[in-house]
Enzyme design. Sequence first.
Site, short mmCIF file in Angstrom:
data_model
loop_
_atom_site.label_atom_id
_atom_site.label_comp_id
_atom_site.label_asym_id
_atom_site.label_seq_id
_atom_site.Cartn_x
_atom_site.Cartn_y
_atom_site.Cartn_z
N THR A 25 5.91 -2.80 -27.50
CA THR A 25 5.18 -2.15 -26.41
C THR A 25 5.60 -0.70 -26.34
OG1 THR A 25 4.38 -2.40 -24.14
CG2 THR A 25 6.75 -2.68 -24.46
N CYS A 31 7.77 1.38 -15.93
CA CYS A 31 7.57 -0.02 -16.29
C CYS A 31 8.82 -0.57 -16.96
CB CYS A 31 6.39 -0.16 -17.24
SG CYS A 31 4.79 0.33 -16.56
N HIS A 48 5.37 -6.52 -20.29
CA HIS A 48 5.36 -5.11 -19.91
C HIS A 48 5.02 -5.08 -18.41
CE1 HIS A 48 4.29 -0.76 -21.10
NE2 HIS A 48 4.25 -0.82 -19.77
#
Length: 164
Positions: A25, A31, A48
């Site tokens: 990711t 995040c 995520h």
Amino acid sequence: MIQQNLIKVGMADLNIATEGAVLKTTGLGSCVGLTLFDPIRKVAGMAHVMLPSSDIARETKMNLAKYADTAIPELLDRMVAAGAYIERMKAKMAGGAQMFAMSGHSDSLRIGPRNVESCIEMLHKFKIPILAQDTGGSFGRTIEFDSTNGLLSIRSVQFGIKEI
């Protein structure tokens, strides 16, 4: 870590990998990239996570991967369906940065730190130990998680590549 079998995990997304596949990711700022691994069954999972709690959800069809409190149970369900055991899982995570300077102390602006706290709280609830984390700071990260050995590779412009 360049692998042929790369599984991309988007923002507010989650997925699992087996048989040597690598989960990746990008764009982890505030995040959190949360990873789980069953070392016996070699089942890896990555979420995520964008936000700490689904209590603030406003969408008509909730995206379970978007929130820490819903993404982790969903990821666990998928991993168990693939043969993993929660009792053997280990966690690692990266991200949760404070991307913008704050003039006040509003809790609503502490998204990164709150995401980390919420992920830790959920992992404790399921009794999953956190082996390592690279969280906080004020910089973005890209991560790759290897389903053969549970190695988490973290790349950032400021610090290059780190493996945990």
